[in-house]
Scaffold this motif. Structure first.
Motif, PDB file in Angstrom:
ATOM      1  N   LYS A 152      -1.914  36.962  -7.916  1.00 19.15           N
ATOM      2  CA  LYS A 152      -2.435  36.776  -9.269  1.00 19.15           C
ATOM      3  C   LYS A 152      -3.191  38.029  -9.720  1.00 19.15           C
ATOM      4  N   LYS A 378       5.509  14.699 -20.828  1.00 18.23           N
ATOM      5  CA  LYS A 378       5.657  15.689 -19.756  1.00 18.23           C
ATOM      6  C   LYS A 378       4.321  16.015 -19.069  1.00 18.23           C
ATOM      7  N   ARG A 383       0.692  15.894 -14.528  1.00 15.64           N
ATOM      8  CA  ARG A 383      -0.677  15.708 -13.998  1.00 15.64           C
ATOM      9  C   ARG A 383      -0.693  14.626 -12.906  1.00 15.64           C
TER      10      ARG A 383
ATOM     11  N   GLU B  10       2.691  25.424 -23.513  1.00 17.48           N
ATOM     12  CA  GLU B  10       2.612  24.016 -23.087  1.00 17.48           C
ATOM     13  C   GLU B  10       3.924  23.578 -22.450  1.00 17.48           C
ATOM     14  N   ASP B  11       5.008  24.085 -23.005  1.00 20.74           N
ATOM     15  CA  ASP B  11       6.321  23.741 -22.484  1.00 20.74           C
ATOM     16  C   ASP B  11       6.542  24.351 -21.101  1.00 20.74           C
ATOM     17  N   PRO B  14       3.019  22.891 -17.971  1.00 21.03           N
ATOM     18  CA  PRO B  14       2.497  21.564 -18.307  1.00 21.03           C
ATOM     19  C   PRO B  14       1.196  21.192 -17.604  1.00 21.03           C
ATOM     20  N   LEU B  15       0.871  21.890 -16.507  1.00 18.05           N
ATOM     21  CA  LEU B  15      -0.341  21.524 -15.763  1.00 18.05           C
ATOM     22  C   LEU B  15      -1.595  22.234 -16.264  1.00 18.05           C
ATOM     23  N   VAL B  16      -1.390  23.226 -17.123  1.00 16.53           N
ATOM     24  CA  VAL B  16      -2.528  24.064 -17.517  1.00 16.53           C
ATOM     25  C   VAL B  16      -3.174  23.546 -18.802  1.00 16.53           C
ATOM     26  N   ASP B  17      -4.512  23.493 -18.803  1.00 18.52           N
ATOM     27  CA  ASP B  17      -5.252  23.082 -19.990  1.00 18.52           C
ATOM     28  C   ASP B  17      -5.442  24.318 -20.884  1.00 18.52           C
ATOM     29  N   LEU B  18      -4.643  24.384 -21.923  1.00 17.32           N
ATOM     30  CA  LEU B  18      -4.668  25.578 -22.772  1.00 17.32           C
ATOM     31  C   LEU B  18      -5.907  25.651 -23.664  1.00 17.32           C
ATOM     32  N   TYR B  24      -7.880  31.625 -17.111  1.00 16.84           N
ATOM     33  CA  TYR B  24      -7.449  32.498 -16.005  1.00 16.84           C
ATOM     34  C   TYR B  24      -7.652  31.817 -14.653  1.00 16.84           C
ATOM     35  N   GLN B  25      -8.770  31.096 -14.522  1.00 16.90           N
ATOM     36  CA  GLN B  25      -9.060  30.430 -13.237  1.00 16.90           C
ATOM     37  C   GLN B  25      -8.031  29.349 -12.918  1.00 16.90           C
ATOM     38  N   GLU B  26      -7.445  28.773 -13.968  1.00 19.05           N
ATOM     39  CA  GLU B  26      -6.493  27.681 -13.758  1.00 19.05           C
ATOM     40  C   GLU B  26      -5.110  28.178 -13.345  1.00 19.05           C
ATOM     41  N   LEU B  27      -4.874  29.475 -13.539  1.00 17.15           N
ATOM     42  CA  LEU B  27      -3.521  29.995 -13.321  1.00 17.15           C
ATOM     43  C   LEU B  27      -3.312  30.481 -11.897  1.00 17.15           C
TER      44      LEU B  27
END
Lengths: 420, 75
Positions: A152, A378, A383, B10-11, B14-18, B24-27
Motif C-alpha cells: 500500500k 451489494k 459487509r 462504490e461499484d 463495496p467494503l469501503v466507506d467512502l 486511506y486507512q481503510e484501503l
C-alpha cells in the motif's frame, strides 16, 4: 545439522551485520540472537513449549514474529505450520520438516544467488509460503530481511529497495513480488522502478501466472536485474525456477528446470508430481481434543497443476485441475465464499466464480439467486461476507442476480459452465 | 464530479466507506490500485504511485481535489 544451526553459524560469523529491519527498527545478528535466546527461555519456562511439540504460531508482520520463529527452532518445536486453502473451503494445516527447510533454503541460494550482504525485501504476508520461505536463505547466508506491511505504501517499498551501506560495502537488494504487484509497479511506478536499475540484484515472482508482456516490460525497465519465475507451493516447497532475464525470447508458462533438491514428473492425466526433500512433512489433522495427528505426505505429491516437461527438462504450466481462484497469488476456495454467502437472509443459492481483473489476474464474482421480493444490496452482502471471511481479498467485488445456478445431473453446481 | 467518483468507487470497492475522513486507512494495496486505475481511466489523467499518499486519499473530497489538480495540469 538442524536448520537453526546454519543460523547460529551466521550469527557467529557476522554478529554486527544487520539481520532484520521492520518499521524503522533494525537488529544486528548479535542483537537478534540475544532476543532469540531470551524468547526461547520464556517459551520454555512460561509457555512450556518442548522439543518436538507441534506449535501453531500466530503470524505478525514484524520482528517479534521472526524472533519467536527462531526461538521455537532453537527449542526444537515443530512450529513450521502454514495453513493452505483447502478445496472444501476449510484451510488445511501443513507441517514442514527441518530437512525440507534446509533443502528449500539451499534451492533458493543455488538458483538465485542469495548471499551475505543482500537485503531481501518482503512485501507479502509472512503467513504465506512465498514470502515466508525467503527467511530460510536470508538467515542461512547472513543477508538482511526487510519486512514491509504489504504494498500500500509504495514509498516504503522504494526506500527499502534502495541500496544501503554497511561495513563500507554497498548492499544491493532483492525481492519477491507476485505478478499482480509487478503489473501494479509497471503501471503506476515505472519511472521510479527504472531509477533503481543498478540497485536491485534480482526479483523473483510466482504464485500466479505472469503475462509474457509483463516479463518483457520488466526486463526492459531493469536490464541489469536477474528475473526469476518460480514454481512452488506450501506442500511441495520450492520446485523450479525460470531465469527469464537469460533467454532471448520469453517462454510462456515456463517455470524452468527442477532445482537441486527437487524432482518433477508428469502423471498420466498431465498432473505435475513433485518429489524430494523439499516436500512438506504432511498435513496436520486436529482431533476433537485439539491434538494434532500427522498425515505424512509420502514420497511424491500430486499438485493439481497441469503441465509438461520439454526435452531440456523445463517445466511448463498449462492450467490447474482444481477450482481455486487465484487473486494476485492468494488462493481462494469458491466454496468458502458460497458457504458464507448462504447465511445471508434472502439468498437462496449462489455460485462464486473467477472473473479477470487487469491487475490481480482474477477476482471472485458471486452469482446469486434471491428470494422473491428481495433486491440486491451489494454493500450489505459485502459487509456480511467480510464478517464471515475476515479477509478483504476474499470478498467478491462483482455480484449478479441470476434466475438459477446451473446444475450437473448429479445435482452439483456446474461451475465449469460459467468459467469459459 | 464528487458523486460521479462516489458511484464509480462504490461499484469497485463495496467494503469501503467512502464518506470516511480516514479513507486511506481503510484501503489495502488492491484498494489503492483500484482508485488509481479507476480515476485515471475515467478522467484520462496520469496518476502514479507518488499520488497515492495518505493526504490525497484521505477522503472523497481529497480525491476530487486530486482529479481537479491533474485535469488542470493537463491543460
Amino acid at each position: 545439522m538442524r536448520w537453526i544451526d546454519y543460523v547460529a553459524k551466521v550469527v557467529e560469523r557476522y554478529p554486527d551485520d544487520p539481520a532484520v529491519i521492520c518499521h524503522g527498527e533494525q537488529l544486528t545478528y548479535a542483537h537478534l540472537w540475544e532476543a532469540v535466546g531470551k524468547e526461547s527461555l520464556r517459551l520454555r519456562d512460561i509457555e512450556h513449549i518442548q522439543e518436538g511439540q507441534c506449535y501453531v504460531q500466530t503470524c505478525t508482520q514484524d520482528i517479534a514474529y521472526v524472533v519467536r520463529f527462531l526461538a521455537l527452532h532453537l527449542i526444537g518445536a515443530r512450529c513450521d505450520i502454514l495453513y493452505t486453502t483447502g478445496s472444501t473451503g476449510k484451510p488445511k494445516a501443513v507441517l514442514l520438516s527441518d530437512e525440507g527447510m534446509i533443502a528449500n533454503g539451499e534451492n533458493l541460494i543455488n538458483a538465485m544467488g542469495f548471499h551475505h550482504g543482500l537485503t531481501f525485501v518482503i512485501c507479502g504476508p509472512l503467513d504465506h509460503f512465498g514470502p515466508w520461505s525467503k527467511m530460510l536463505p536470508v538467515f542461512m547466508t547472513g543477508g538482511t530481511l526487510h519486512i514491509l506491511d504489504g504494498l500500500k505504501d509504495m514509498d516504503a517499498l522504494f526506500d527499502a529497495l534502495r541500496p544501503s551501506t554497511f561495513a563500507n560495502v554497498e548492499a544491493k537488494s532483492a525481492t519477491f513480488l507476485v505478478p499482480s504487484a509487478i503489473r501494479m509497479l509497471l503501471q503506476f511506478s515505472r519511472e521510479r522502478l527504472a531509477k533503481l536499475v543498478d540497485c536491485i540484484e534480482f526479483i523473483e515472482t510466482g504464485a500466479a501466472p505472469m503475462a509474457t508482456s509483463d516479463m518483457q516490460q520488466l526486463r526492459e525497465v531493469l536490464p541489469n536485474t536477474r528475473l526469476y519465475n518460480t514454481y512452488a507451493s506450501t506442500e511441495t516447497g520450492i520446485v523450479c525456477t525460470y531465469p527469464y532475464h537469460l533467454t532471448q525470447s520469453i517462454l510462456q508458462g515456463c517455470v524452468g528446470p527442477a532445482m537441486k533438491h527437487s524432482e518433477v514428473s508428469i502423471g498420466p492425466d498431465g498432473e505435475i508430481c513433485v518429489s524430494g526433500p523439499i516436500l512438506m512433512a504432511g498435513y496436520l489433522n486436529e482431533d476433537a481434543d485439539g491434538h494434532f495427528q500427522l498425515e505424512p505426505v509420502g514420497k511424491s505429491f500430486q499438485t493439481s497443476d497441469l503441465g509438461y516437461l520439454d526435452e531440456e527438462g523445463r517445466l511448463f504450466l498449462t492450467g490447474r485441475s482444481s477450482e481455486f481462484i487465484n487473486i494476485g497469488g492468494l488462493k481462494l476456495s469458491p466454496v468458502e465464499v458460497e458457504d458464507a454467502a448462504m447465511g445471508f437472509t434472502g439468498i437462496l443459492d449462489c455460485l462464486c466464480i473467477p472473473v479477470s481483473h487487469p491487475v490481480m489476474g482474477q477476482v471472485p464474482k458471486l452469482l446469486i439467486v434471491l428470494q422473491e421480493g428481495v433486491t440486491l444490496n451489494k454493500k450489505e452482502i459485502a459487509r456480511y461476507l467480510i464478517e464471515k471471511l475476515t479477509e478483504t481479498w476474499k470478498v467478491p467485488i462483482n455480484y449478479e442476480v441470476v434466475e438459477e445456478i446451473r446444475k450437473m445431473p448429479n445435482g452439483k453446481k456446474n461451475r465449469k459452465s460459467y468459467i469459459m | 464530479m464528487k458523486e460521479k467518483i462516489r458511484i464509480l468507487l462504490e461499484d469497485q470497492l463495496p467494503l469501503v466507506d467512502l464518506d470516511s475522513e480516514t479513507l486511506y486507512q481503510e484501503l489495502d494495496s488492491l484498494g489503492v490500485t483500484t482508485i488509481l486505475m479507476t480515476l485515471s481511466d475515467e478522467f484520462g489523467i496520469l496518476l502514479d504511485s507518488r499520488d497515492a499518499t495518505p493526504k490525497n486519499l484521505r477522503s472523497l473530497d481529497s480525491l476530487v481535489a486530486l482529479v481537479e489538480r491533474k485535469l488542470a495540469e493537463k491543460q
